[in-house]
Design an enzyme around this catalytic site. Structure first.
Site, PDB file in Angstrom:
ATOM      1  CB  CYS A  23      48.745  93.369  51.010  1.00 49.91           C
ATOM      2  SG  CYS A  23      47.256  92.831  50.183  1.00 49.91           S
ATOM      3  N   GLY A  50      53.040  90.214  47.988  1.00 51.01           N
ATOM      4  CA  GLY A  50      51.904  90.305  47.083  1.00 51.01           C
ATOM      5  C   GLY A  50      52.381  90.595  45.683  1.00 51.01           C
ATOM      6  CG  ASN A 124      49.775  92.883  55.419  1.00 48.05           C
ATOM      7  OD1 ASN A 124      50.754  92.756  56.137  1.00 48.05           O
ATOM      8  ND2 ASN A 124      49.216  91.853  54.823  1.00 48.05           N
ATOM      9  N   GLY A 125      46.363  92.339  55.785  1.00 54.16           N
ATOM     10  CA  GLY A 125      45.677  91.556  56.812  1.00 54.16           C
ATOM     11  C   GLY A 125      44.298  91.174  56.340  1.00 54.16           C
ATOM     12  CB  CYS A 266      51.466  86.110  61.866  1.00 56.49           C
ATOM     13  SG  CYS A 266      51.630  84.786  60.663  1.00 56.49           S
ATOM     14  CE1 TYR A 272      57.735  80.465  51.426  1.00 51.63           C
ATOM     15  CE2 TYR A 272      55.575  81.411  51.788  1.00 51.63           C
ATOM     16  CZ  TYR A 272      56.567  81.003  50.923  1.00 51.63           C
ATOM     17  OH  TYR A 272      56.387  81.109  49.580  1.00 51.63           O
ATOM     18  CB  SER A 313      61.557  79.760  51.884  1.00 49.62           C
ATOM     19  OG  SER A 313      60.996  78.646  51.243  1.00 49.62           O
ATOM     20  CB  CYS A 412      45.485  81.809  57.979  1.00 48.54           C
ATOM     21  SG  CYS A 412      45.856  83.474  58.584  1.00 48.54           S
TER      22      CYS A 412
HETATM   23 FE1  SF4 Z   1      49.860  83.414  61.017  1.00 44.04          FE
HETATM   24 FE2  SF4 Z   1      47.417  82.982  60.175  1.00 44.04          FE
HETATM   25 FE3  SF4 Z   1      48.902  80.943  61.012  1.00 44.04          FE
HETATM   26 FE4  SF4 Z   1      47.996  82.770  62.787  1.00 44.04          FE
HETATM   27  S1  SF4 Z   1      46.748  81.339  61.564  1.00 44.04           S
HETATM   28  S2  SF4 Z   1      50.082  81.894  62.660  1.00 44.04           S
HETATM   29  S3  SF4 Z   1      48.080  84.636  61.557  1.00 44.04           S
HETATM   30  S4  SF4 Z   1      49.304  82.212  59.206  1.00 44.04           S
END
Ligand code: SF4
Length: 486
Positions: A23, A50, A124-125, A266, A272, A313, A412
């Site tokens: 998001c 998003g 977001n998260g 992150c 990306y 990208s 992740c």
């Molecule tokens: Fe980012 Fe998730 Fe990878 Fe950690 S695990 S670097 S928060 S994408």
């Protein structure tokens, strides 16, 4: 880059999704401004974070209105909808939903009653202790809510809204409630929320997802990325600090700390997720990507004639690769700019064209050439496999794939939906096996150390878990076992 379509390189095959952020958030407090319109354009700049639902809540000091629906920001809102959203403060959200979570009720901002009014919240998260929090909510409400709230991908946002709503009344209103609730949350959360009078912004103690504060001539704005501040004419002031709660209203800007900061930003935002024209923790994303390309050229050189990016990208890293290698850079692939994310399913005939729906090779540029093709990451490998085949068909003499992030081997838990672990091509495959599967002449990845060095951020202030398996925040997935490394 204007929205998600500009990041094509993971969305080249119909139905094939790239890494998805969960998001983008935006908030504004600005009396005298058309806050709904400012939020619309803020979300428009965050569309890449998003693309499945969008929403805006506004308040005029008396009551909160919310308008949200599934679709792109430009599909959800029209002039009439924005006109109806009056007020001087607003929060907005652009949502990515996991499979099955596209329903309207999962769109944000969420609305809920509190002891002192109403809360509208955008997140977001991804929280990592949702079950623990559900137990608290169930205990407070005297009913087992895990069945209802536990469903769907909006669980964690609904839980935060419920927790804020069940805090006892106090003179400090929603701000006091937030100071009691925020320390209970674990994982990644960049939040913007508001009651009838005050805009709030909060970021988890690790600052995993970005969140920034900007100044408008008549107020303040908060946004997931600096690029969203730029587009609404706000001046970047600073990041919302990890572990900080900001409040903005007629009494000005106030900062409180609900936890000590332990930054773990992150790294995939640099690879990306974020827009190239965004700056995170003082490091412009475009500079980090270009430097990743330079490091990649040193770590994984290739005997070749030309460097081409996978648009868009892969472009900054391809430029960096060309600079460091001395090889010429060229655009060997043309993007069909207006074939973006669409809810219209392609016909079977078009689906079979696969990658060509979005990319077309320039034969006169690549025919007979030994190519280095630079991309930012490989998740499942389907896109790169199709790309290699297409370049060979267009006459490339050799195709050397270079990737400006290391192999993605771990899931992740902090808000990015890559793919299931079984789908990750680097899960249990060596680099040579992946090369063979892609049909490339050679394959090279940047090292973890090289990627980290390119961000210019101290290694202990970054999350690299999807590449290394070293999770900075505990998560609830007990099934996690190490993946065989390549
Ligand atoms: Fe980012 Fe998730 Fe990878 Fe950690 S695990 S670097 S928060 S994408």
């Amino acid at each position: 880059m204007a929205g998600g379509d500009g990041r094509l390189s993971h969305e080249l095959i119909p139905g094939e999704k790239g890494p998805q952020d969960s998001c983008g958030v935006f908030g504004v407090w600005a009396p005298g401004e058309e806050v709904a319109r400012l939020t619309y354009f803020g979300l428009y700049a965050l569309q890449h974070r998003g693309q499945e639902a969008a929403g805006i809540a506004t308040s005029d000091g008396e009551s909160i209105l919310v308008y949200k629906d599934t679709g792109l920001v430009s599909q959800v809102f029209d002039d009439q909808a924005l006109e109806s959203l009056s007020g001087h403060l607003a929060v907005g959200h652009a949502r990515y939903a996991t499979a099955g979570g596209r329903a309207w009720h999962n769109a944000q901002p969420t609305l809920g009653p509190t002891a002192t009014g109403t809360v509208a919240l955008a997140h977001n998260g991804n929280l990592t202790n949702v079950h623990e929090l559900l137990d608290i909510v169930s205990e407070r409400s005297g009913t087992d809510l895990s069945g209802d709230l536990g469903k769907g991908s909006s669980t964690d946002t609904a839980v935060i809204t419920h927790l804020l709503g069940t805090e006892p009344p106090s003179d400090g209103g929603l701000g006091d409630a937030a100071m009691a609730v925020l320390p209970l949350l674990r994982g990644a959360f960049s939040l913007v929320f508001m009651d009838e009078h005050t805009l709030y912004a909060a970021r988890d103690p690790h600052g995993i997802r970005p969140l920034v504060l900007g100044r408008l001539p008549s107020g303040w704005a908060v946004a997931s990325e600096t690029a969203a501040l730029d587009i609404v004419g706000a001046t970047f002031v600073r990041e919302v600090e990890p572990g900080e709660l900001l409040a903005v209203d007629a009494d000005g800007l106030r900062s409180s700390r609900f936890a000590l900061a332990d930054p773990k930003g992150c790294i995939f935002e640099y690879v990306y997720l974020a827009r190239p024209d965004t700056t995170i923790a003082g490091r412009p994303v475009n500079s980090a990507r270009t430097e990743m390309g330079r490091v990649l050229a040193r770590e994984a050189p290739a005997e070749a004639d030309l460097v081409i990016p996978t648009p868009d990208s892969g472009t900054p890293a391809a430029i960096g690769y060309a600079q460091a290698s001395g090889l010429p850079f060229a655009q060997g692939l043309v993007k069909n700019a207006y074939v973006g994310r669409t809810f219209i399913q392609p016909t079977q005939t078009i689906r079979q064209l696969g990658i060509r729906l979005k990319l077309n090779p320039m034969r006169e540029v690549i025919a007979g050439k030994r190519l280095v093709v630079v991309d930012d990451s490989i998740v499942r490998g389907n896109t790169q496999r199709a790309l290699v085949r297409m370049l060979r068909e267009a006459g490339a003499a050799e195709v050397h794939v270079r990737i400006s992030s290391p192999p993605v081997k771990w899931p992740c838990y902090y808000g990015i939906d890559f793919a299931t672990r079984a789908e990750l091509i680097a899960n249990g495959m060596s680099v040579e096996q992946i090369r063979d599967s892609l049909g490339a002449d050679s394959l090279g990845y940047i090292s973890v150390d090289g990627m980290v060095e390119a961000t210019a951020i101290a290694p202990d202030r970054l999350c690299t878990a999807c590449f290394t398996g070293a999770y900075p925040v505990p998560h609830e997935d007990a099934s996690l076992t190490p993946v065989v490394s390549a």
